[in-house]
Design a protein around this motif. Structure first.
Motif, PDB file in Angstrom:
ATOM      1  N   ILE A 110      20.530  44.037  50.067  1.00 24.86           N
ATOM      2  CA  ILE A 110      19.834  43.112  49.111  1.00 24.86           C
ATOM      3  C   ILE A 110      20.159  42.026  48.591  1.00 24.86           C
ATOM      4  O   ILE A 110      19.516  41.056  48.328  1.00 24.86           O
ATOM      5  N   HIS A 111      21.562  41.741  48.311  1.00 23.70           N
ATOM      6  CA  HIS A 111      21.944  40.614  48.076  1.00 23.70           C
ATOM      7  C   HIS A 111      22.369  39.809  49.153  1.00 23.70           C
ATOM      8  O   HIS A 111      22.921  38.541  48.833  1.00 23.70           O
ATOM      9  N   LYS A 112      22.466  40.133  50.131  1.00 24.73           N
ATOM     10  CA  LYS A 112      22.759  39.291  51.651  1.00 24.73           C
ATOM     11  C   LYS A 112      24.024  38.734  51.521  1.00 24.73           C
ATOM     12  O   LYS A 112      24.358  37.734  51.976  1.00 24.73           O
ATOM     13  N   LEU A 113      25.089  39.601  50.992  1.00 27.48           N
ATOM     14  CA  LEU A 113      26.525  39.208  50.992  1.00 27.48           C
ATOM     15  C   LEU A 113      27.124  39.336  52.348  1.00 27.48           C
ATOM     16  O   LEU A 113      26.848  40.460  53.127  1.00 27.48           O
ATOM     17  N   SER A 114      28.000  38.594  52.620  1.00 30.59           N
ATOM     18  CA  SER A 114      28.934  38.542  54.093  1.00 30.59           C
ATOM     19  C   SER A 114      29.879  39.623  53.866  1.00 30.59           C
ATOM     20  O   SER A 114      30.176  40.198  52.821  1.00 30.59           O
ATOM     21  N   GLU A 115      30.297  40.075  54.967  1.00 28.92           N
ATOM     22  CA  GLU A 115      31.418  41.145  55.076  1.00 28.92           C
ATOM     23  C   GLU A 115      32.532  40.550  54.423  1.00 28.92           C
ATOM     24  O   GLU A 115      33.337  41.422  53.612  1.00 28.92           O
ATOM     25  N   GLU A 116      32.576  39.256  54.419  1.00 30.16           N
ATOM     26  CA  GLU A 116      34.272  38.646  54.006  1.00 30.16           C
ATOM     27  C   GLU A 116      33.967  38.697  52.110  1.00 30.16           C
ATOM     28  O   GLU A 116      34.699  39.145  51.638  1.00 30.16           O
ATOM     29  N   LYS A 117      32.621  38.502  51.891  1.00 35.67           N
ATOM     30  CA  LYS A 117      32.482  38.565  50.064  1.00 35.67           C
ATOM     31  C   LYS A 117      32.426  39.986  49.757  1.00 35.67           C
ATOM     32  O   LYS A 117      32.861  40.140  48.523  1.00 35.67           O
ATOM     33  N   ILE A 118      32.003  40.813  50.607  1.00 27.61           N
ATOM     34  CA  ILE A 118      31.870  42.283  50.140  1.00 27.61           C
ATOM     35  C   ILE A 118      33.461  42.606  50.057  1.00 27.61           C
ATOM     36  O   ILE A 118      33.691  43.359  49.253  1.00 27.61           O
ATOM     37  N   GLY A 119      34.205  42.376  50.972  1.00 27.04           N
ATOM     38  CA  GLY A 119      35.465  42.653  50.927  1.00 27.04           C
ATOM     39  C   GLY A 119      36.440  42.182  49.979  1.00 27.04           C
ATOM     40  O   GLY A 119      37.147  42.949  49.296  1.00 27.04           O
ATOM     41  N   LEU A 120      36.048  40.776  49.413  1.00 20.40           N
ATOM     42  CA  LEU A 120      36.528  40.416  48.255  1.00 20.40           C
ATOM     43  C   LEU A 120      35.958  41.231  47.097  1.00 20.40           C
ATOM     44  O   LEU A 120      37.018  41.315  46.180  1.00 20.40           O
ATOM     45  N   LEU A 121      34.929  41.671  46.905  1.00 21.71           N
ATOM     46  CA  LEU A 121      34.477  42.129  45.942  1.00 21.71           C
ATOM     47  C   LEU A 121      35.045  43.619  45.796  1.00 21.71           C
ATOM     48  O   LEU A 121      35.474  44.205  44.495  1.00 21.71           O
ATOM     49  N   LEU A 122      35.244  44.466  46.840  1.00 23.71           N
ATOM     50  CA  LEU A 122      35.973  45.523  47.015  1.00 23.71           C
ATOM     51  C   LEU A 122      37.409  45.435  46.670  1.00 23.71           C
ATOM     52  O   LEU A 122      38.239  46.338  45.658  1.00 23.71           O
ATOM     53  N   ALA A 123      38.139  44.168  47.039  1.00 23.07           N
ATOM     54  CA  ALA A 123      39.499  44.071  46.594  1.00 23.07           C
ATOM     55  C   ALA A 123      39.467  43.650  45.075  1.00 23.07           C
ATOM     56  O   ALA A 123      40.786  43.875  44.821  1.00 23.07           O
ATOM     57  N   LEU A 124      38.553  43.303  44.433  1.00 25.20           N
ATOM     58  CA  LEU A 124      38.670  43.062  43.073  1.00 25.20           C
ATOM     59  C   LEU A 124      39.131  44.334  42.317  1.00 25.20           C
ATOM     60  O   LEU A 124      39.776  44.160  41.542  1.00 25.20           O
ATOM     61  N   ASN A 125      38.548  45.427  42.836  1.00 22.70           N
ATOM     62  CA  ASN A 125      38.856  46.735  42.220  1.00 22.70           C
ATOM     63  C   ASN A 125      40.214  47.145  42.451  1.00 22.70           C
ATOM     64  O   ASN A 125      41.086  47.490  41.215  1.00 22.70           O
ATOM     65  N   GLY A 126      41.171  46.806  43.535  1.00 25.22           N
ATOM     66  CA  GLY A 126      42.312  47.039  43.503  1.00 25.22           C
ATOM     67  C   GLY A 126      43.409  46.294  42.800  1.00 25.22           C
ATOM     68  O   GLY A 126      44.245  46.478  42.199  1.00 25.22           O
ATOM     69  N   ALA A 127      42.795  44.818  42.843  1.00 28.72           N
ATOM     70  CA  ALA A 127      43.529  43.858  41.933  1.00 28.72           C
ATOM     71  C   ALA A 127      43.479  44.295  40.614  1.00 28.72           C
ATOM     72  O   ALA A 127      44.568  44.073  39.844  1.00 28.72           O
ATOM     73  N   LEU A 128      42.343  44.611  39.999  1.00 26.38           N
ATOM     74  CA  LEU A 128      42.400  44.815  38.602  1.00 26.38           C
ATOM     75  C   LEU A 128      43.318  46.169  38.201  1.00 26.38           C
ATOM     76  O   LEU A 128      43.881  46.186  37.239  1.00 26.38           O
ATOM     77  N   ILE A 129      43.208  47.068  38.965  1.00 21.94           N
ATOM     78  CA  ILE A 129      44.073  48.205  38.776  1.00 21.94           C
ATOM     79  C   ILE A 129      45.512  47.842  38.771  1.00 21.94           C
ATOM     80  O   ILE A 129      46.422  48.358  37.949  1.00 21.94           O
ATOM     81  N   PHE A 130      45.918  47.036  39.881  1.00 29.55           N
ATOM     82  CA  PHE A 130      47.349  46.611  39.839  1.00 29.55           C
ATOM     83  C   PHE A 130      47.656  45.830  38.624  1.00 29.55           C
ATOM     84  O   PHE A 130      48.977  46.242  38.277  1.00 29.55           O
ATOM     85  N   PHE A 131      47.084  45.041  38.260  1.00 30.21           N
ATOM     86  CA  PHE A 131      47.380  44.273  37.094  1.00 30.21           C
ATOM     87  C   PHE A 131      47.348  44.682  35.699  1.00 30.21           C
ATOM     88  O   PHE A 131      48.268  44.416  34.734  1.00 30.21           O
ATOM     89  N   PHE A 132      46.212  45.488  35.571  1.00 30.89           N
ATOM     90  CA  PHE A 132      45.812  45.871  34.234  1.00 30.89           C
ATOM     91  C   PHE A 132      45.970  47.340  33.773  1.00 30.89           C
ATOM     92  O   PHE A 132      46.233  47.895  32.758  1.00 30.89           O
ATOM     93  N   GLU A 133      46.071  48.431  34.952  1.00 31.42           N
ATOM     94  CA  GLU A 133      45.829  49.692  34.482  1.00 31.42           C
ATOM     95  C   GLU A 133      47.254  50.374  33.817  1.00 31.42           C
ATOM     96  O   GLU A 133      47.061  50.932  32.750  1.00 31.42           O
ATOM     97  N   MET A 134      48.444  50.025  34.264  1.00 28.57           N
ATOM     98  CA  MET A 134      49.431  50.698  33.548  1.00 28.57           C
ATOM     99  C   MET A 134      49.878  49.950  32.023  1.00 28.57           C
ATOM    100  O   MET A 134      49.928  50.679  31.118  1.00 28.57           O
ATOM    101  N   PRO A 135      49.380  48.761  31.680  1.00 30.05           N
ATOM    102  CA  PRO A 135      49.318  48.185  30.403  1.00 30.05           C
ATOM    103  C   PRO A 135      48.316  48.764  29.519  1.00 30.05           C
ATOM    104  O   PRO A 135      48.538  49.060  28.453  1.00 30.05           O
ATOM    105  N   LEU A 136      47.176  48.959  30.228  1.00 29.52           N
ATOM    106  CA  LEU A 136      45.996  49.438  29.579  1.00 29.52           C
ATOM    107  C   LEU A 136      46.443  51.038  28.883  1.00 29.52           C
ATOM    108  O   LEU A 136      45.964  51.568  27.926  1.00 29.52           O
TER     109      LEU A 136
END
Length: 404
Positions: free
Chosen positions: A246-272
């Motif tokens: 639907i949004h015509k994202l490349s595999e690279e952009k999809i990978g970065l979007l999914l990686a955002l999930n892991g990055a947010l968890i790594f930096f913010f979950e423990m303090p939150l």
């Protein structure tokens, strides 16, 4: 900046050394779990299976996970969490080394069923171990710390797996997976042997334990958690397809979007989590909030065709995950003190196994029949239903406490 860094470091304070060792064992084990992200590619590219056959193999995988969670819960109560985890790590390592030599459809189905059943025996046992090694006031942060180790492992694993495939081939993944599981087992022998490790929570054993399926509040809670898992797994199955088609994202952009999930968890979950533990919200109240955030992330996809909403949706869904999972785990552990912890946590793990068995396939079928927008409406409705069930749990807990 220095203050933020100090607050981040402080969120790890007070955790026992046993929890740190458990996190290291988890990190080694999950970083080595490289076969799983590349399983569909291995089955289609290397073994030439059809997509239909791959679907059945993945069903065998899910059923193995469900069986392993049940078996691990039973065995944790009978022989103890230490023996279950150690046996699971060692036998999983041997199974990974063996299964690379299977090539027929039925041998792969049976092989992965047994492999994942053995591997997921450790899941409820890990929860029981974590409960034993954590002081009651540190349980939620300890659970969050283990989740951090899991996410780090899953982030490193695919990256290393890609390098191994290009340099050695798929067989290299099985060797590395098998060896890392065995290494994790030896680390456990050296660090968490019952003669060396100190249990922090002395409230584990109870008289006249309640069987979990007779605990009505817990069963309603697990149904709600299974619904949460059902919609959350869409972020790793149907949503990537939505991004591409639907949004015509490349595999690279999809990978970065999914990686955002892991990055947010790594930096913010423990303090939150450290912050929320001091807030006025109860554990079940935080799970409700997490469910609401995840439901909103699906509803947002219906609001605008703007591609930026995908990033906003991922951030909100990750916030829901960061809040719901740790406090959901902690609530389950607290509830497990009414009965046998292994059986309680086995049932808890099975609820997520069920979400994997039905969530991916149902999401795909729904998209195929009714399209993406109707699927997101359906997922939002599931979120509303799950939130309602959790609200019932909250009301029943309040009533339960008033009669104690």
């Amino acid at each position: 900046m220095r203050k933020i860094l100090l607050q981040y470091i402080d969120s790890f304070s007070g955790l026992s050394k046993e929890v740190w060792w458990l996190a290291l064992i988890t990190l080694i084990n999950r970083a080595g779990a490289m076969v799983i992200p590349f399983l569909s590619l291995y089955l289609t590219d290397d073994l030439d299976f059809s997509l239909e056959q791959v679907g059945w193999i993945m069903t065998s995988y899910g059923l193995g996970s469900f069986t392993g969670a049940w078996l691990g819960g039973k065995l944790s109560d009978q022989i103890g969490y230490y023996k279950v985890i150690l046996t699971s790590l060692m036998l999983t390592g041997v199974s990974f080394l063996a299964i690379q030599y299977f090539s027929s459809f039925w041998s792969i189905c049976i092989g992965f069923f047994i492999l994942i059943a053995i591997a997921d025996m450790a899941r409820p046992a890990f929860f029981v171990a974590l409960s034993a090694y954590s002081k009651p006031e540190n349980k939620t942060r300890s659970l969050t710390f283990i989740r951090l180790a899991i996410n780090l492992g899953f982030s490193a694993g695919p990256a290393l797996g890609g390098l191994i495939i290009t340099s050695i081939g798929y067989n290299g993944l099985f060797w590395v997976d098998g060896i890392t599981c065995i290494i994790a087992g030896f680390v456990m022998i050296q660090t968490l042997n019952p003669k060396k490790a100190k249990e922090q929570d002395k409230e584990i054993v109870v008289k006249n334990p309640i069987k979990p399926y007779k605990d009505g509040i817990y069963i309603i809670f697990l149904i709600a958690l299974a619904l949460f898992g059902f919609i959350f797994v869409q972020y790793f199955s149907t949503l990537p397809l939505y991004y591409k088609e639907i949004h015509k994202l490349s595999e690279e952009k999809i990978g970065l979007l999914l990686a955002l999930n892991g990055a947010l968890i790594f930096f913010f979950e423990m303090p939150l989590i450290a912050y929320l533990e001091k807030s006025r919200f109860s554990k079940i109240g935080n799970v409700i909030n997490g469910f609401i955030y995840t439901g909103i992330s699906f509803a947002l996809l219906l609001v605008t065709p703007w591609a930026g909403i995908l990033v906003v949706g991922m951030i909100i869904a990750t916030l829901g995950e960061m809040v719901a999972f740790p406090f959901g785990n902690a609530f389950a552990l607290d509830r497990a003190k009414k009965g046998r912890q292994g059986a309680y946590m086995g049932l808890y793990s099975m609820s997520f196994s069920a979400a994997h068995i039905f969530g991916h396939n149902s999401g795909m079928q729904f998209i195929n029949q009714y399209g993406y927008n109707n699927t997101w409406i359906f997922m939002t409705c599931i979120a509303v239903l799950g939130t309602f069930l959790l609200y019932i749990v909250k009301q029943k807990i309040t009533k339960e406490k008033s009669t104690d």
